[in-house]
Design a protein around this motif. Sequence first.
Motif, PDB file in Angstrom:
ATOM      1  N   UNK A  26      -8.458   4.546  -3.646  1.00 60.80           N
ATOM      2  CA  UNK A  26      -8.561   3.188  -2.879  1.00 60.80           C
ATOM      3  C   UNK A  26      -7.886   3.476  -1.674  1.00 60.80           C
ATOM      4  N   UNK A  27      -6.770   3.723  -1.345  1.00 64.83           N
ATOM      5  CA  UNK A  27      -5.891   3.856  -0.085  1.00 64.83           C
ATOM      6  C   UNK A  27      -6.779   4.849   1.036  1.00 64.83           C
ATOM      7  N   UNK A  28      -7.063   6.131   0.445  1.00 60.90           N
ATOM      8  CA  UNK A  28      -7.632   6.992   1.266  1.00 60.90           C
ATOM      9  C   UNK A  28      -8.946   6.647   1.574  1.00 60.90           C
ATOM     10  N   UNK A  29      -9.662   5.684   0.743  1.00 56.86           N
ATOM     11  CA  UNK A  29     -11.114   5.316   1.104  1.00 56.86           C
ATOM     12  C   UNK A  29     -10.907   4.328   2.377  1.00 56.86           C
ATOM     13  N   UNK A  30     -10.086   3.621   2.459  1.00 57.37           N
ATOM     14  CA  UNK A  30      -9.848   2.516   3.775  1.00 57.37           C
ATOM     15  C   UNK A  30      -9.540   3.063   4.740  1.00 57.37           C
ATOM     16  N   UNK A  31      -9.059   4.555   4.593  1.00 51.38           N
ATOM     17  CA  UNK A  31      -8.506   5.280   5.943  1.00 51.38           C
ATOM     18  C   UNK A  31      -9.356   5.963   6.482  1.00 51.38           C
ATOM     19  N   UNK A  32     -10.747   6.471   5.792  1.00 55.50           N
ATOM     20  CA  UNK A  32     -11.403   7.556   6.218  1.00 55.50           C
ATOM     21  C   UNK A  32     -12.796   6.903   6.844  1.00 55.50           C
ATOM     22  N   UNK A  33     -13.453   7.605   7.846  1.00 54.93           N
ATOM     23  CA  UNK A  33     -14.653   7.014   8.353  1.00 54.93           C
ATOM     24  C   UNK A  33     -16.123   7.677   7.943  1.00 54.93           C
ATOM     25  N   UNK A  34     -15.687   9.019   7.361  1.00 49.26           N
ATOM     26  CA  UNK A  34     -17.019   9.713   7.088  1.00 49.26           C
ATOM     27  C   UNK A  34     -17.652   8.986   5.716  1.00 49.26           C
ATOM     28  N   UNK A  39     -18.530   8.108  -0.040  1.00 52.47           N
ATOM     29  CA  UNK A  39     -19.143   7.751  -1.326  1.00 52.47           C
ATOM     30  C   UNK A  39     -18.498   8.555  -2.418  1.00 52.47           C
ATOM     31  N   UNK A  40     -18.072   9.509  -2.008  1.00 57.37           N
ATOM     32  CA  UNK A  40     -17.362  10.483  -3.030  1.00 57.37           C
ATOM     33  C   UNK A  40     -16.338   9.916  -3.820  1.00 57.37           C
ATOM     34  N   UNK A  41     -15.381   9.269  -3.029  1.00 51.31           N
ATOM     35  CA  UNK A  41     -14.208   8.287  -3.221  1.00 51.31           C
ATOM     36  C   UNK A  41     -14.519   7.327  -4.038  1.00 51.31           C
ATOM     37  N   UNK A  42     -15.921   6.616  -3.711  1.00 57.13           N
ATOM     38  CA  UNK A  42     -16.132   5.509  -4.354  1.00 57.13           C
ATOM     39  C   UNK A  42     -16.377   5.775  -5.817  1.00 57.13           C
ATOM     40  N   UNK A  43     -17.197   7.116  -6.083  1.00 59.38           N
ATOM     41  CA  UNK A  43     -17.499   7.543  -7.376  1.00 59.38           C
ATOM     42  C   UNK A  43     -16.296   7.684  -8.101  1.00 59.38           C
ATOM     43  N   UNK A  44     -15.227   8.386  -7.661  1.00 62.58           N
ATOM     44  CA  UNK A  44     -14.026   8.667  -8.215  1.00 62.58           C
ATOM     45  C   UNK A  44     -13.519   7.543  -8.595  1.00 62.58           C
ATOM     46  N   UNK A  45     -13.509   6.349  -7.787  1.00 65.29           N
ATOM     47  CA  UNK A  45     -12.936   5.112  -8.022  1.00 65.29           C
ATOM     48  C   UNK A  45     -13.664   4.264  -9.376  1.00 65.29           C
TER      49      UNK A  45
END
Length: 70
Positions: A26-34, A39-45
């Motif tokens: 969740x923290x890394x998703x807020x920091x990236x722009x790609x 989307x990959x991080x959201x699937x992981x979340x």
Amino acid sequence: MVYGLHETLEVHELSAFKTVCLTKSKTMQALISDPVLKAILQQDIDLTARQLQELGSVLDQASPPQEVKQ
């Protein structure tokens, strides 16, 4: 169901690890722009949240350990 103490502790350890993974994603998703990486991080979340719910239900179903009488 009756689980051994070591089994219950292992589920707690897994829950703690998965909680750290969820927090990091969740923290890394807020920091990236790609958008693809987001989307990959959201699937992981989403997956990790489901896994934590399942681990919680396993712990809820576990009977408390019996007292040892001496």
